[in-house]
Design an enzyme around this catalytic site. Structure first.
Site, PDB file in Angstrom:
ATOM      1  N   GLU A 101      -5.863  -4.602  10.246  1.00 31.75           N
ATOM      2  CA  GLU A 101      -4.490  -4.248  10.621  1.00 31.75           C
ATOM      3  C   GLU A 101      -5.200  -3.296  11.831  1.00 31.75           C
ATOM      4  O   GLU A 101      -5.316  -3.086  11.621  1.00 31.75           O
ATOM      5  CB  GLU A 101      -4.879  -3.328   9.563  1.00 31.75           C
ATOM      6  CG  GLU A 101      -4.724  -3.640   8.338  1.00 31.75           C
ATOM      7  CD  GLU A 101      -4.032  -2.190   7.284  1.00 31.75           C
ATOM      8  OE1 GLU A 101      -2.502  -3.254   7.114  1.00 31.75           O
ATOM      9  OE2 GLU A 101      -4.598  -1.520   7.158  1.00 31.75           O
ATOM     10  N   ASN A 151       1.226  -0.800   0.276  1.00 27.18           N
ATOM     11  CA  ASN A 151       0.206   0.097   0.163  1.00 27.18           C
ATOM     12  C   ASN A 151       1.001   1.468  -0.096  1.00 27.18           C
ATOM     13  O   ASN A 151       1.693   1.523   1.328  1.00 27.18           O
ATOM     14  CB  ASN A 151      -0.920  -0.121   1.267  1.00 27.18           C
ATOM     15  CG  ASN A 151      -1.702   1.424   1.432  1.00 27.18           C
ATOM     16  OD1 ASN A 151      -2.469   2.003   0.124  1.00 27.18           O
ATOM     17  ND2 ASN A 151      -1.442   2.076   2.638  1.00 27.18           N
ATOM     18  N   TRP A 152       1.173   2.062  -1.363  1.00 25.26           N
ATOM     19  CA  TRP A 152       1.502   3.020  -1.194  1.00 25.26           C
ATOM     20  C   TRP A 152       1.235   4.316  -0.862  1.00 25.26           C
ATOM     21  O   TRP A 152       2.175   4.542  -0.531  1.00 25.26           O
ATOM     22  CB  TRP A 152       2.428   3.412  -2.817  1.00 25.26           C
ATOM     23  CG  TRP A 152       2.681   2.121  -3.596  1.00 25.26           C
ATOM     24  CD1 TRP A 152       3.815   0.888  -2.936  1.00 25.26           C
ATOM     25  CD2 TRP A 152       3.297   2.786  -4.790  1.00 25.26           C
ATOM     26  NE1 TRP A 152       3.690  -0.056  -3.738  1.00 25.26           N
ATOM     27  CE2 TRP A 152       3.844   1.100  -5.085  1.00 25.26           C
ATOM     28  CE3 TRP A 152       3.024   3.207  -5.830  1.00 25.26           C
ATOM     29  CZ2 TRP A 152       4.638   0.974  -6.371  1.00 25.26           C
ATOM     30  CZ3 TRP A 152       3.746   2.839  -7.397  1.00 25.26           C
ATOM     31  CH2 TRP A 152       4.781   1.751  -7.446  1.00 25.26           C
ATOM     32  N   LYS A 153      -0.067   4.337   0.074  1.00 28.09           N
ATOM     33  CA  LYS A 153      -0.710   5.482   0.007  1.00 28.09           C
ATOM     34  C   LYS A 153      -0.675   6.974  -0.907  1.00 28.09           C
ATOM     35  O   LYS A 153      -0.038   6.291  -2.271  1.00 28.09           O
ATOM     36  CB  LYS A 153       0.276   5.705   1.410  1.00 28.09           C
ATOM     37  CG  LYS A 153      -0.316   4.553   2.556  1.00 28.09           C
ATOM     38  CD  LYS A 153       0.571   4.764   4.025  1.00 28.09           C
ATOM     39  CE  LYS A 153       0.185   3.704   4.883  1.00 28.09           C
ATOM     40  NZ  LYS A 153      -0.082   3.577   6.251  1.00 28.09           N
ATOM     41  N   HIS A 183      -9.807   1.294   4.177  1.00 31.34           N
ATOM     42  CA  HIS A 183      -8.548   2.170   4.898  1.00 31.34           C
ATOM     43  C   HIS A 183      -9.225   2.245   5.892  1.00 31.34           C
ATOM     44  O   HIS A 183      -8.690   3.473   6.153  1.00 31.34           O
ATOM     45  CB  HIS A 183      -6.941   1.451   4.217  1.00 31.34           C
ATOM     46  CG  HIS A 183      -6.131   1.718   4.789  1.00 31.34           C
ATOM     47  ND1 HIS A 183      -5.544   2.474   5.992  1.00 31.34           N
ATOM     48  CD2 HIS A 183      -5.209   1.168   4.413  1.00 31.34           C
ATOM     49  CE1 HIS A 183      -4.625   2.824   6.617  1.00 31.34           C
ATOM     50  NE2 HIS A 183      -3.928   1.336   5.567  1.00 31.34           N
ATOM     51  N   GLY A 191       2.565   2.288  10.379  1.00 27.19           N
ATOM     52  CA  GLY A 191       3.209   3.107  10.104  1.00 27.19           C
ATOM     53  C   GLY A 191       3.592   3.696  11.195  1.00 27.19           C
ATOM     54  O   GLY A 191       4.267   4.808  11.753  1.00 27.19           O
ATOM     55  N   GLU A 206      -6.485   4.746   7.687  1.00 29.46           N
ATOM     56  CA  GLU A 206      -7.178   6.309   7.407  1.00 29.46           C
ATOM     57  C   GLU A 206      -8.272   6.674   6.811  1.00 29.46           C
ATOM     58  O   GLU A 206      -8.030   7.854   6.591  1.00 29.46           O
ATOM     59  CB  GLU A 206      -5.514   6.280   6.022  1.00 29.46           C
ATOM     60  CG  GLU A 206      -4.559   6.266   7.055  1.00 29.46           C
ATOM     61  CD  GLU A 206      -2.893   5.433   6.346  1.00 29.46           C
ATOM     62  OE1 GLU A 206      -2.860   5.745   5.131  1.00 29.46           O
ATOM     63  OE2 GLU A 206      -2.200   5.561   7.211  1.00 29.46           O
ATOM     64  N   SER A 216       3.128  -2.085  10.442  1.00 25.87           N
ATOM     65  CA  SER A 216       4.603  -2.491  10.408  1.00 25.87           C
ATOM     66  C   SER A 216       4.648  -4.020   9.599  1.00 25.87           C
ATOM     67  O   SER A 216       6.069  -4.048  10.732  1.00 25.87           O
ATOM     68  CB  SER A 216       4.495  -1.743  11.486  1.00 25.87           C
ATOM     69  OG  SER A 216       4.324  -0.724  11.840  1.00 25.87           O
ATOM     70  N   GLY A 247       2.435  -1.062   4.195  1.00 25.53           N
ATOM     71  CA  GLY A 247       2.972   0.296   4.364  1.00 25.53           C
ATOM     72  C   GLY A 247       4.181   0.271   3.577  1.00 25.53           C
ATOM     73  O   GLY A 247       4.876   0.328   1.804  1.00 25.53           O
ATOM     74  N   GLY A 248       5.109   1.276   4.602  1.00 30.03           N
ATOM     75  CA  GLY A 248       6.187   1.909   4.953  1.00 30.03           C
ATOM     76  C   GLY A 248       6.990   0.907   3.421  1.00 30.03           C
ATOM     77  O   GLY A 248       8.273   1.123   3.200  1.00 30.03           O
TER      78      GLY A 248
HETATM   79  C1  PEP Z   1      -0.727  -0.087   5.923  1.00 32.62           C
HETATM   80  O1  PEP Z   1      -0.968   1.208   4.923  1.00 32.62           O
HETATM   81  O2  PEP Z   1      -1.692  -0.469   5.731  1.00 32.62           O
HETATM   82  C2  PEP Z   1       0.159  -0.425   6.502  1.00 32.62           C
HETATM   83  C3  PEP Z   1      -0.309  -1.346   7.293  1.00 32.62           C
HETATM   84  O3  PEP Z   1       1.281   0.293   6.561  1.00 32.62           O
HETATM   85  P1  PEP Z   1       2.431  -0.127   7.258  1.00 32.62           P
HETATM   86  O4  PEP Z   1       2.782  -1.179   7.171  1.00 32.62           O
HETATM   87  O5  PEP Z   1       3.522   1.367   7.259  1.00 32.62           O
HETATM   88  O6  PEP Z   1       2.301  -0.482   9.029  1.00 32.62           O
END
Ligand code: PEP
Length: 256
Positions: free
Chosen positions: A171, A13-15, A99, A177, A101, A217, A238-239
């Site tokens: 999640e 997930n590049w956001k 999501h 994040g 966010e 994460s 994500g990251g």
């Molecule tokens: C996400 O964006 O869904 C996510 C899990 O981010 P991260 O891996 O950075 O925690």
């Protein structure tokens, strides 16, 4: 992972990161680092404007492209929004729905999640439905109630046949994040609960075929342990998906 009954899916997930040119460069780099994808499917959830470049760059690879959101209506006066058939026409295969966010910053509710899941399915897109508890909810010991409610509401009026196309992502909001990962035991417990909620409504055969990812994460260090859990069928990342080395390491861990 339980390879006998369901596919493992590793999704990045590049956001709101990467321009179209940067997207192309990252995908080209990723392709050189990913080994044979025997066991898992790879999905990149890219910003809307990156979709054409990402589709072009993945033509010669086993990588599907996802959008990070969509509107549930077909068309109309919804400034700034994008519909499922617009995504479909571009070659998008998956769409992230609900999501945390989007729920926190953009007013996404369990009701809109359900409407979007239905619209995605009607247009041949596979929804990746995100659910997860806040730190407050976990500390108040209402994680199970909250997750159960989110899953049940997301699946309102969804048939068993439609359910087979849906991917869930557990999640925990406190792990997204933050660098704080749920333990394999915590993640596995909630992914198992999601499967149990599905089983109660649709039966064991359907429930065992559904891919349920963990997100929060996930990184090359913790991926193997999380993915070794029977009820965790992949990751929403994500990251770590923004670095070709890290994302490829997670994909390669899923293919071990
Ligand atoms: C996400 O964006 O869904 C996510 C899990 O981010 P991260 O891996 O950075 O925690």
């Amino acid at each position: 992972m339980n390879r006998k009954y369901r596919r493992t899916i590793i999704a990045g997930n590049w956001k709101m990161n990467k321009t179209p040119a940067e997207a192309k460069a990252l995908i080209e780099e990723l392709k050189t680092k990913v080994g044979k994808q025997k066991w898992c499917d790879v999905v990149l959830c890219v910003p809307f404007v990156d979709i054409p470049a990402a589709i072009r760059a993945t033509r010669d690879a086993k990588i599907s492209i996802a959008a990070q959101n969509m509107h549930f209506e077909k068309s109309g006066a919804f400034t700034g929004e994008v519909s499922a058939d617009m995504l479909k026409e571009l070659g998008v295969k998956y769409v992230v729905i609900g999501h945390s966010e989007r729920r926190e910053y953009f007013g996404e509710t369990d009701k809109t999640v359900n409407l979007k899941v239905k619209a995605a399915l009607e247009n041949g897109l596979r929804p990746i439905v995100c659910v997860g508890e806040s730190l407050d909810q976990r500390e108040s010991d209402i994680t199970a109630e909250h997750i159960t409610m989110q899953v049940k509401l997301a699946l309102a009026d969804i048939t068993a046949d439609q359910l087979r196309k849906i991917v869930f992502a557990y999640e925990p909001i406190w792990a997204i994040g933050t660098g704080k990962t749920a333990t394999a035991e915590q993640a596995s417990e909630v992914c198992g609960l999601i499967r149990a909620v599905i089983r109660a409504k649709y039966g064991a055969r359907v429930a065992r075929s559904v891919t349920i990812q963990y997100g929060g994460s996930m990184n090359p260090k913790n991926a193997a342990e999380l993915l070794a859990q029977l009820d965790i069928d992949g990751g929403l990342i994500g990251g770590a998906s923004l670095k070709a080395d890290d994302f490829a390491a997670i994909i390669n861990a899923a293919n071990q």
